[in-house]
Design a protein around this motif. Structure first.
Motif, PDB file in Angstrom:
ATOM      1  N   LEU A  33       2.235 -37.497 -27.805  1.00  0.00           N
ATOM      2  CA  LEU A  33       1.629 -36.768 -26.688  1.00  0.00           C
ATOM      3  C   LEU A  33       2.665 -36.268 -25.684  1.00  0.00           C
ATOM      4  CD1 LEU A  33      -1.579 -38.923 -26.101  1.00  0.00           C
ATOM      5  CD2 LEU A  33      -1.328 -36.859 -27.463  1.00  0.00           C
ATOM      6  N   GLY A  34       3.790 -35.813 -26.204  1.00  0.00           N
ATOM      7  CA  GLY A  34       4.739 -35.107 -25.357  1.00  0.00           C
ATOM      8  C   GLY A  34       4.287 -33.665 -25.152  1.00  0.00           C
ATOM      9  N   ASP A  35       5.144 -32.853 -24.585  1.00  0.00           N
ATOM     10  CA  ASP A  35       4.747 -31.491 -24.218  1.00  0.00           C
ATOM     11  C   ASP A  35       5.115 -30.438 -25.252  1.00  0.00           C
ATOM     12  OD1 ASP A  35       3.608 -32.295 -21.822  1.00  0.00           O
ATOM     13  OD2 ASP A  35       5.542 -32.276 -20.802  1.00  0.00           O
ATOM     14  N   ALA A  36       6.291 -30.525 -25.857  1.00  0.00           N
ATOM     15  CA  ALA A  36       6.715 -29.499 -26.798  1.00  0.00           C
ATOM     16  C   ALA A  36       5.970 -29.638 -28.117  1.00  0.00           C
ATOM     17  CB  ALA A  36       8.224 -29.603 -27.034  1.00  0.00           C
ATOM     18  N   ALA A  37       5.665 -28.491 -28.757  1.00  0.00           N
ATOM     19  CA  ALA A  37       4.902 -28.523 -30.002  1.00  0.00           C
ATOM     20  C   ALA A  37       5.006 -27.171 -30.683  1.00  0.00           C
ATOM     21  CB  ALA A  37       3.429 -28.854 -29.721  1.00  0.00           C
ATOM     22  N   PRO A  38       4.703 -27.081 -31.988  1.00  0.00           N
ATOM     23  CA  PRO A  38       4.599 -25.771 -32.636  1.00  0.00           C
ATOM     24  C   PRO A  38       3.600 -24.896 -31.894  1.00  0.00           C
ATOM     25  CG  PRO A  38       4.558 -27.523 -34.274  1.00  0.00           C
ATOM     26  CD  PRO A  38       4.471 -28.187 -32.938  1.00  0.00           C
ATOM     27  N   TRP A  39       3.765 -23.584 -31.990  1.00  0.00           N
ATOM     28  CA  TRP A  39       3.006 -22.696 -31.110  1.00  0.00           C
ATOM     29  C   TRP A  39       1.523 -22.624 -31.430  1.00  0.00           C
ATOM     30  CZ3 TRP A  39       0.809 -18.048 -32.956  1.00  0.00           C
ATOM     31  CH2 TRP A  39       1.193 -17.666 -34.240  1.00  0.00           C
ATOM     32  N   LEU A  40       1.068 -23.142 -32.574  1.00  0.00           N
ATOM     33  CA  LEU A  40      -0.361 -23.094 -32.907  1.00  0.00           C
ATOM     34  C   LEU A  40      -1.132 -24.335 -32.453  1.00  0.00           C
ATOM     35  CD1 LEU A  40      -0.518 -21.439 -36.450  1.00  0.00           C
ATOM     36  CD2 LEU A  40      -1.113 -20.454 -34.237  1.00  0.00           C
ATOM     37  N   ILE A  41      -0.452 -25.280 -31.798  1.00  0.00           N
ATOM     38  CA  ILE A  41      -1.154 -26.463 -31.294  1.00  0.00           C
ATOM     39  C   ILE A  41      -0.655 -26.770 -29.889  1.00  0.00           C
ATOM     40  CG2 ILE A  41       0.507 -28.084 -32.362  1.00  0.00           C
ATOM     41  CD1 ILE A  41      -1.926 -29.987 -32.795  1.00  0.00           C
ATOM     42  N   SER A  42      -1.568 -27.166 -28.998  1.00  0.00           N
ATOM     43  CA  SER A  42      -1.219 -27.433 -27.601  1.00  0.00           C
ATOM     44  C   SER A  42      -1.871 -28.727 -27.148  1.00  0.00           C
ATOM     45  CB  SER A  42      -1.704 -26.295 -26.693  1.00  0.00           C
ATOM     46  OG  SER A  42      -1.127 -25.067 -27.054  1.00  0.00           O
ATOM     47  N   ARG A  43      -1.322 -29.285 -26.081  1.00  0.00           N
ATOM     48  CA  ARG A  43      -1.939 -30.435 -25.417  1.00  0.00           C
ATOM     49  C   ARG A  43      -2.552 -29.973 -24.110  1.00  0.00           C
ATOM     50  NH1 ARG A  43       0.997 -35.511 -22.501  1.00  0.00           N
ATOM     51  NH2 ARG A  43      -0.918 -36.651 -21.957  1.00  0.00           N
ATOM     52  N   ASN A  44      -3.840 -30.249 -23.937  1.00  0.00           N
ATOM     53  CA  ASN A  44      -4.595 -29.914 -22.726  1.00  0.00           C
ATOM     54  C   ASN A  44      -4.580 -28.417 -22.416  1.00  0.00           C
ATOM     55  OD1 ASN A  44      -5.282 -32.615 -22.229  1.00  0.00           O
ATOM     56  ND2 ASN A  44      -3.366 -32.975 -21.150  1.00  0.00           N
ATOM     57  N   ARG A  45      -4.539 -27.627 -23.479  1.00  0.00           N
ATOM     58  CA  ARG A  45      -4.578 -26.178 -23.313  1.00  0.00           C
ATOM     59  C   ARG A  45      -5.206 -25.575 -24.558  1.00  0.00           C
ATOM     60  NH1 ARG A  45      -0.932 -22.221 -24.607  1.00  0.00           N
ATOM     61  NH2 ARG A  45       0.674 -23.749 -25.131  1.00  0.00           N
ATOM     62  N   PHE A  46      -6.028 -24.536 -24.385  1.00  0.00           N
ATOM     63  CA  PHE A  46      -6.706 -23.909 -25.513  1.00  0.00           C
ATOM     64  C   PHE A  46      -5.702 -23.312 -26.491  1.00  0.00           C
ATOM     65  CE2 PHE A  46      -8.410 -20.093 -27.531  1.00  0.00           C
ATOM     66  CZ  PHE A  46      -9.503 -20.629 -28.200  1.00  0.00           C
ATOM     67  N   ASN A  47      -5.986 -23.504 -27.785  1.00  0.00           N
ATOM     68  CA  ASN A  47      -5.147 -22.951 -28.834  1.00  0.00           C
ATOM     69  C   ASN A  47      -5.959 -22.990 -30.128  1.00  0.00           C
ATOM     70  OD1 ASN A  47      -2.936 -22.016 -30.331  1.00  0.00           O
ATOM     71  ND2 ASN A  47      -1.493 -23.322 -29.220  1.00  0.00           N
ATOM     72  N   LEU A  48      -5.352 -22.564 -31.227  1.00  0.00           N
ATOM     73  CA  LEU A  48      -6.009 -22.716 -32.521  1.00  0.00           C
ATOM     74  C   LEU A  48      -6.342 -24.182 -32.760  1.00  0.00           C
ATOM     75  CD1 LEU A  48      -6.907 -21.318 -35.194  1.00  0.00           C
ATOM     76  CD2 LEU A  48      -4.632 -21.880 -36.096  1.00  0.00           C
ATOM     77  N   TRP A  49      -5.363 -25.050 -32.512  1.00  0.00           N
ATOM     78  CA  TRP A  49      -5.556 -26.508 -32.546  1.00  0.00           C
ATOM     79  C   TRP A  49      -5.136 -27.062 -31.194  1.00  0.00           C
ATOM     80  CZ3 TRP A  49      -7.856 -28.212 -36.922  1.00  0.00           C
ATOM     81  CH2 TRP A  49      -7.675 -27.477 -38.094  1.00  0.00           C
ATOM     82  N   SER A  50      -5.846 -28.077 -30.702  1.00  0.00           N
ATOM     83  CA  SER A  50      -5.522 -28.657 -29.397  1.00  0.00           C
ATOM     84  C   SER A  50      -5.781 -30.154 -29.399  1.00  0.00           C
ATOM     85  CB  SER A  50      -6.368 -28.017 -28.282  1.00  0.00           C
ATOM     86  OG  SER A  50      -6.168 -26.624 -28.214  1.00  0.00           O
TER      87      SER A  50
END
Length: 257
Positions: A33-50
């Motif tokens: 549950l860090g902040d950096a991630a591949p661009w198709l998945i996010s933490r606490n933000r809308f994306n294809l996967w979240s």
């Protein structure tokens, strides 16, 4: 951010006189549950996967993420220095979220020392099963951690009996087996897959191979329920929500009791 994509299989087999089994592919992520991630998945933000904190750690829909897990461990006397705290879960797909079970995992030297099985049913309820050896020793594949069943999950199974958790995770594989036992009745459920770094390519392939994510999972649950109903499996009405959010396995005696 440590983020892995576990392209897994789940298998469920009913015990007792009425037999029923199924196997499906599912996509889980294992994350610190860090902040950096591949661009198709996010933490606490809308994306294809979240991955949303509000969906995990605490009451359903009002979660606090890893902070809640830290408090659970603190209350039970777990020394968190040097520990890696991870979440194994099916991420939300676009606007859709439903997760039958996620796992909060405390790892030390690459081995699990404690975990919480965060179980959700289709009626909007949640119960969390804290599992550990009493001395927080390593949890090895083949160890049996036993918890009393506290929540109505399936309308075809009663709120009685026990869960037997066999929690296997190493540097390359996840192999989890949950046996629900209620006399000669019950269910065996497994989750197994290889640990691989998540990438935008793997996440895009998952969306194409198994579209709709959580909505697909919910649809499959109801599809299997229709089959059981057609087989005339005993059907139980909706049961009350559990009074407690979390309970401890029989192998562990909480320090605050």
């Amino acid at each position: 951010m440590m983020l892995e994509h576990v392209q897994a299989q789940t298998h469920h087999a009913r015990r007792g006189a009425l037999r029923h089994a199924f196997t499906y592919g599912v996509d889980y992520v294992l994350s610190d549950l860090g902040d950096a991630a591949p661009w198709l998945i996010s933490r606490n933000r809308f994306n294809l996967w979240s991955i949303w904190d509000r969906h995990h750690g605490g009451p359903r829909g009002d979660g606090r993420g890893v902070g809640w897990f830290r408090e659970v461990l603190l209350r039970r006397g777990f020394a968190q220095e040097g520990a890696q705290l991870l979440l194994l879960t099916q991420p939300s797909f676009l606007w859709f979220h439903f997760n039958p079970v996620s796992f909060w995992i405390a790892m030390v030297d690459g081995r699990p020392r404690a975990f919480v099985a965060e179980v959700n049913n289709t009626f909007g309820h949640r119960h969390c099963y804290f599992c550990a050896h009493e001395d927080f020793g390593p949890i090895a594949k083949g160890d049996r951690l036993v918890s009393e069943k506290m929540m109505h999950v399936s309308p075809f199974q009663s709120v009685n009996g026990q869960y037997h958790f066999d929690f296997g995770i190493d540097e390359t594989e996840i192999d989890i087996r949950i046996s629900y036992k209620n006399g000669d009745q019950g269910v065996v459920a497994t989750l197994s897959g290889s640990r691989r770094p998540a990438s935008s390519r793997s996440l895009l392939w998952a969306a194409l191979r198994r579209p709709l994510g959580a909505l697909r999972v919910l649809g499959l649950i109801h599809f299997e329920a229709v089959i059981l109903f057609a087989k005339r499996a005993p059907f139980l009405k909706r049961q009350p929500a559990p009074e407690l959010l979390i309970s401890d396995s029989q192998n562990f005696v909480s320090a605050d009791k």
